[in-house]
Design a protein around this motif. Sequence first.
Motif, short mmCIF file in Angstrom:
data_model
loop_
_atom_site.label_atom_id
_atom_site.label_comp_id
_atom_site.label_asym_id
_atom_site.label_seq_id
_atom_site.Cartn_x
_atom_site.Cartn_y
_atom_site.Cartn_z
N UNK A 1 12.32 7.58 -1.09
CA UNK A 1 11.19 6.80 -0.62
C UNK A 1 11.65 5.72 0.37
N UNK A 2 12.74 5.99 1.08
CA UNK A 2 13.19 5.07 2.11
C UNK A 2 13.24 5.81 3.44
N UNK B 1 0.84 -1.20 0.00
CA UNK B 1 0.00 0.00 0.00
C UNK B 1 0.87 1.25 0.00
N UNK B 2 0.45 2.25 -0.80
CA UNK B 2 1.12 3.55 -0.74
C UNK B 2 1.94 3.93 -1.94
N UNK B 3 2.05 3.08 -2.98
CA UNK B 3 2.96 3.39 -4.08
C UNK B 3 2.28 3.56 -5.43
N UNK B 4 1.00 3.26 -5.54
CA UNK B 4 0.23 3.54 -6.75
C UNK B 4 0.86 2.98 -8.03
N UNK C 1 -3.28 4.28 -2.19
CA UNK C 1 -2.39 4.64 -3.29
C UNK C 1 -1.19 5.48 -2.86
N UNK C 2 -1.29 6.20 -1.74
CA UNK C 2 -0.16 7.05 -1.32
C UNK C 2 0.12 6.96 0.17
N UNK C 3 -0.72 6.22 0.92
CA UNK C 3 -0.56 6.01 2.36
C UNK C 3 -0.77 7.27 3.20
N UNK D 1 7.28 2.30 4.28
CA UNK D 1 6.50 3.19 3.43
C UNK D 1 6.40 4.57 4.07
N UNK D 2 6.83 5.58 3.34
CA UNK D 2 6.68 6.97 3.81
C UNK D 2 5.37 7.51 3.24
#
Length: 418
Positions: A128-129, A24-27, A393-395, A118-119
């Motif tokens: 993105x880490x 979740x969160x990366x679209x 999609x983006x958290x 996940x940020x």
Amino acid sequence: MSLDSSNQAAESIENVKYGELVVLGYNGHLLSGDKGRRRSKYILWKRAKSNGVKPSQKHLVTNPQSSQAVQDQSKHSVSYTLSRNKAIIVEYLKDDDTDMFQIGRSMEGPIDFVVMDTVPGHLRTQRDTAPQSTISRFACRIIVERSPPYTARIYAAGFDSGRNIFLGEKAVKWCSDDNVDGLTTNGVFLMQPQGGFTPSGKPGPWREVSVGGSLFSLRDSRPSPLKSHQMTEEDNILRDGTLIDLCGATIVWRSALGLIASPSENEFQQLVGRLNAGRPQCPVGLNTLVLPTRGSLNLKDRQPYVYLPCGHVHGNHEWGQADTDIRKCPLCLMDGKFIKLQMGCELSLYVDSEQPTYAFSPCGHMVSECTAKYWSRIAVPHGSHGFQTICPFCATPLSESTPYAKLIFQDNTDLPDT
């Protein structure tokens, strides 16, 4: 299909797809791009040759590091350390009837799917880490039966390069005459949606899965040294829509059969195409807007925006603009945030194949009505003992009062009355 997915499929003689693991969160892709095993989605294909293992005999040893089961690189084993000079080692034997897939932060060979923290989108930059990860290097493993119906089960902890799992002295563990088991430091959580991954699906209770695959109610906090109550009536089988939380990233399991309900790429293009065929207009600039089929393209004056409280869709205009981020909608004069609309592109996160006429608040990712309502009901773990609803999609955490908005387009304005 991506090149990496094609390579995975090529390894399978039968080309049987078990399912997908979607972070979740990366679209649809990592900010820095999907590369090798480090990606936003991993497809589980039936392997050309089985690599599954199953527990066999156990031994009580006084010097675990030098025991034959641990040192033998050809054997898998789990070591439960009871004290400095005492451990129970469970040997695992090859299982020709199953395939094993491992998930974790480590880049070592045994990890099939490398997952980092996940940020959330509202805190994200080009990196993105996370600076310090809370995800275990060898977080969990999934064992899938090679025969129909291809049942998949999840277990906490994964085997390292030496084919070993070590539960240290401080890890939560227990043993009896017929059983030895334990939990990992930050825990692997599981949630089975009641009613499945469907428009009517509702969140089930979150559980913690053990190294042996048993389920437990959650500890008071993730690193608590005490195990909680075992849920003997529940199992560790992954079902369509099952959520897996690794303390830093949440993953959804989509079965190959369940994915039929989500739109294909071609179907999705047609859904968005039908919306664009209505030629939605900005009520202020009167320019025709274009809904992008892939994420947020550079559409300039054709880019759609929305007033979140009321859902009226506009182009980017200056009417009602103030020094704050709160603006007044020209159509209904309601005050609220005015944000850019983006398409929810990871189609595996859709619970149906309807038009994307809703948007999550406050991020603006467009989805179908049922998909918006489904995810607004699902609270995922946050921190050591909290939960929150997020845009899948983006958290970004969703607004508690209005987690989504129904989009109101000024469309079909040039069509004759019927």
